[in-house]
Design a protein around this motif. Structure first.
Motif, PDB file in Angstrom:
ATOM      1  N   UNK B  98     -24.346 -59.800  10.297  1.00 40.07           N
ATOM      2  CA  UNK B  98     -24.450 -58.629   9.422  1.00 40.07           C
ATOM      3  C   UNK B  98     -25.369 -57.562  10.006  1.00 40.07           C
ATOM      4  N   UNK B 269     -31.119 -60.117   8.420  1.00 39.60           N
ATOM      5  CA  UNK B 269     -31.648 -59.943   7.073  1.00 39.60           C
ATOM      6  C   UNK B 269     -31.539 -61.219   6.246  1.00 39.60           C
ATOM      7  N   UNK B 270     -32.569 -61.494   5.464  1.00 37.32           N
ATOM      8  CA  UNK B 270     -32.487 -62.612   4.525  1.00 37.32           C
ATOM      9  C   UNK B 270     -31.744 -62.199   3.256  1.00 37.32           C
ATOM     10  N   UNK B 271     -31.291 -60.962   3.163  1.00 35.72           N
ATOM     11  CA  UNK B 271     -30.427 -60.500   2.070  1.00 35.72           C
ATOM     12  C   UNK B 271     -29.133 -59.947   2.645  1.00 35.72           C
ATOM     13  N   UNK B 272     -28.318 -60.791   3.272  1.00 37.42           N
ATOM     14  CA  UNK B 272     -27.115 -60.274   3.935  1.00 37.42           C
ATOM     15  C   UNK B 272     -26.109 -59.698   2.937  1.00 37.42           C
ATOM     16  N   UNK B 273     -25.447 -58.627   3.348  1.00 35.34           N
ATOM     17  CA  UNK B 273     -24.490 -57.950   2.481  1.00 35.34           C
ATOM     18  C   UNK B 273     -23.153 -58.705   2.455  1.00 35.34           C
TER      19      UNK B 273
END
Lengths: 500, 500
Positions: B98, B269-273
């Motif tokens: 991502x 990212x630890x908040x992947x989209x």
């Protein structure tokens, strides 16, 4: 700093230069596109994806066309959009992030620390902060967060803790704090900033959970308002960014902006997604123009739910009444940390009930809690459903005799000392490793992060020596039903250690 | 390797497990959402963004809910989706990216090289490969790409060049190649893989521009098919990924999968989209089920346009007839590199004409060329417009007397030797620097990448010593009208060097 942005936004704050340029570009039906992305504004997108996600979104999945600027060398609409964000949040410069706050934490750590240098961080820092240490080769100096034994929750750090760390480590390059914590706990950031600056050090703030705070006076002081030098915010978490869209705000003086830009150029995709960036532009516009009004209602809903939940037997949600100078300094009241132990349930069990029986999706659970993130996207109906669900669970517990009067049982105390670091996180990351029986790992150098929930504070970080006490502690945490975050073997049958 | 995936896809290839789980979740109107993202499936999204991007897309901007798995610890639909991708592309394991192919190049370099170790790379590697060297602390050994003097284009590397580098540097940890190049140039990758493996080294392929190649026999051999050990693909560039969505394919044996996962956990990212990830899932499905048929038409359109463009006076587009074993080994014919010097125009001028007068958006221009990326998203009408535009430009050039018969003028030759490296890229990245007059920089250590187009090959990399010859060369490149990529001062009045 400048809350003018809230009370009297400059007229330009009603604009969204990047989003508007994309809107205008997408409205042009005529261009023959021979650039990336390959789907050419959705034309050849996989049919079911196009149908369900929608052609409109795909028409705006654009790239570095002249009209749309370039994230890595902004000179046009991205530069303008970032400048408006800086004005809105009270920063000197703002950078849009497309690799989440992970990229922002990396940029903060790497732009302040050269290899081998020290950074003061709380023990419960996010893994991406440790990631920044791995990338830079810096050496962590850990601060102990405030541990609230009655709540079984770790909060931020006190100014006294920061002062002590700076006195003990005058060679540290800066201080990083988490503000607010996952559970909404805020530190006395104005005093912490003053302490750091008195020592001539920059204050870096992982404000992943706090982008909304600057826009309402009933929320904790934001990092930029407190005088911090760098602040990372997950705009997607509590404002209207798309997932993975974040911002890094910087104050001039103690930070090398050139270094910050170099690090961001290093850690972020050279093909940044324009929808993510545009959502940062419009999220900023929304916060400035409507944030106060929207947050007013969100705060009211969350506080009302907190009161109603606390009226139920066996349920406890801590609030601002819990605040005191040496503990939980302040609280983001939109965060509901619901202790369910009085219902005779673990947080994991309660979460399952909420999911399966009530179609409620919490953010996460710990052994003792269920955590709800309430945002401007939630309605009164959402919160009514939460209260109704817990009323049902409370009534069931009463009927079955599961109800406990000690709503908040004592958790596992946090160990006093820290393990000795034999290697930096970077050295441990690159070391050859092996998995060995956890029971027999005393004296070995750990190659993993091991963070039991509770207490939600790492007990071992990569590069630290495993002791008999640590082994005993983690066995108790696991036996209590705690979730062990970090290691490949979450049951801790084995642990990864550095090859000797 | 297994082109079974193309000819007889397993029945599961018609599925898209991650996308389908998101579709099903989004179809449920009922859940009360107390997780991130804060916009709660679009409910509180900024109104204009929601209206123009569409509610459907925002309903699918989801997070790590139980049904939707977790990119960093996949056990459900993401694991399945990645396994289907591995099957489709002929890999043993595939990872969704991502943060673009930037993350993939980082993962390839860092998972193969410890600090101080050598990696053999072409001099025209993407900056994210140099980024990987900065992250790892590895030491580049540069290979000279094939320079095509008549075309003014750099291609890939020959197997002989790879062999020579491995003989000279037996301690290198692996070889990385770019395949295809930005201009579609493909190397003899089967032989290169054989050479690497004969030396016991892994072959890493930056195939950012080549995710479609595996799915049609008239395109160059893909990295995985050629036997490479790791391959990075920008699914967004030539297939139906959303921008910033890429894949990393791995073959077992010479690569430590555990290390690869650790690096990806570090750099992403630890908040992947989820929209980005879902587009990878459906792009794979589309390539397997319809890729051959769609690419058939794309190849036909591109080849037809190439023929018609080559029939115009003053215009030249190289094709597969240019291929020979020791030069351009093979060509992705969907890439149209249009030499416009015969029209009396620079590529930059031609791009401006195409943009402003014909509403055609090329990918980029060099001094001599305009580059078009033709994908399955382009129609016959798009390519007709290109041919018509160039026909008009050719007629104008004929009328004004600007037409030149030597359609392909000689470019600047690539210097024979390479500057001496005084520091690794990592050391140079962390060094203190100053900007000094470029004219007076002889003997100083460069802290920037300096890549003039043409030739599109870096003349200086961070850590290299600036010589009198390099200064003279770059002055000529700039005076010719070349674009200097990399340095902060693109006009080279000043250059950033390491402080002494």
């Amino acid at each position: 700093m400048p809350p003018e942005a809230v009370s009297s936004p400059s007229s330009d704050q009603a604009r969204a230069p990047l989003f508007e340029a994309m809107r205008d570009y997408a409205a042009n039906e005529g261009a023959a596109a021979f650039h990336t992305p390959g789907h050419k504004q959705g034309r050849s997108m996989e049919p079911e994806f196009r149908r369900l996600v929608g052609e409109a979104a795909l028409r705006m999945d654009l790239t570095e066309l002249d009209e749309l600027d370039d994230l890595h060398h902004p000179e046009g609409v991205i530069l303008e959009a970032q400048a408006l964000a800086a004005e809105a949040f009270g920063a000197d410069a703002t950078y849009f992030l497309v690799n989440g706050s992970t990229a922002g934490n990396h940029a903060m750590v790497v732009s302040v620390c050269d290899p081998g240098e020290k950074l003061i961080i709380p023990r419960n820092a996010h893994q991406s902060v440790v990631g920044g240490l791995i990338l830079s080769g810096a050496r962590p100096v850990y601060m102990r967060p405030v541990w609230d034994d009655a709540l079984c929750v770790a909060h931020g750090v006190t100014p006294e803790t920061v002062e002590a760390a700076l006195v003990e480590h005058p060679d540290a390059k800066g201080v990083l704090v988490v503000h607010p914590t996952y559970f909404g706990g805020a530190s006395d950031l104005r005093r912490i900033a003053a302490v750091c600056h008195a020592h001539g050090k920059p204050l870096l703030v992982d404000e992943a959970h706090g982008p909304h705070m600057h826009f309402h006076p009933d929320l904790p002081t934001s990092g930029m308002d407190a005088g911090a030098d760098m602040v990372v915010q997950s705009i997607h978490k509590t404002a209207s960014g798309m997932t993975q869209a974040s911002m890094l705000h910087v104050r001039r003086g103690r930070v090398d902006l050139n270094r910050v830009r170099n690090v961001l150029g290093l850690v972020q995709s050279s093909s940044p997604n324009y929808l993510l960036m545009a959502s940062l532009d419009t999220a900023r516009r929304q916060l400035v123009t409507s944030g106060h009004r929207l947050l007013d209602e969100t705060i009211r809903l969350a506080e009302q739910a907190r009161r109603r939940l606390n009226a139920l037997s066996g349920v406890h949600v801590f609030g601002r009444d819990r605040c005191r100078p040496d503990g939980l300094f302040d609280l983001d009241v939109t965060r509901l940390t619901i202790n369910v132990t009085g219902l005779g349930l673990t947080g994991f069990q309660a979460l399952k009930h909420l999911n399966e029986r009530f179609d409620i999706q919490p953010e996460m659970a710990t052994l003792h809690h269920v955590l709800l993130i309430v945002t401007v996207g939630n309605t009164a109906r959402d919160l009514d459903r939460v209260v109704d669900a817990f009323a049902a669970l409370s009534a069931e517990a009463a009927r079955s005799g599961a109800l406990r009067h000690a709503a908040v049982p004592a958790g596992l105390p946090v160990p006093d000392g820290l393990p000795t670091a034999a290697l930096t996180p970077r050295e441990a990351f690159f070391a050859s490793t092996e998995a060995i029986a956890f029971e027999e790992s005393e004296g070995r150098v750990c190659a993993e992060l091991v963070a039991p929930y509770p207490p939600g504070i790492p007990i071992l970080a990569p590069g630290e020596v495993i002791t008999r006490d640590v082994i005993a502690y983690l066995k108790v945490a696991h036996a209590m039903g705690g979730f062990i975050n970090g290691p490949e073997d979450a049951r801790l049958g084995t642990i990864k250690v550095v090859l000797t």
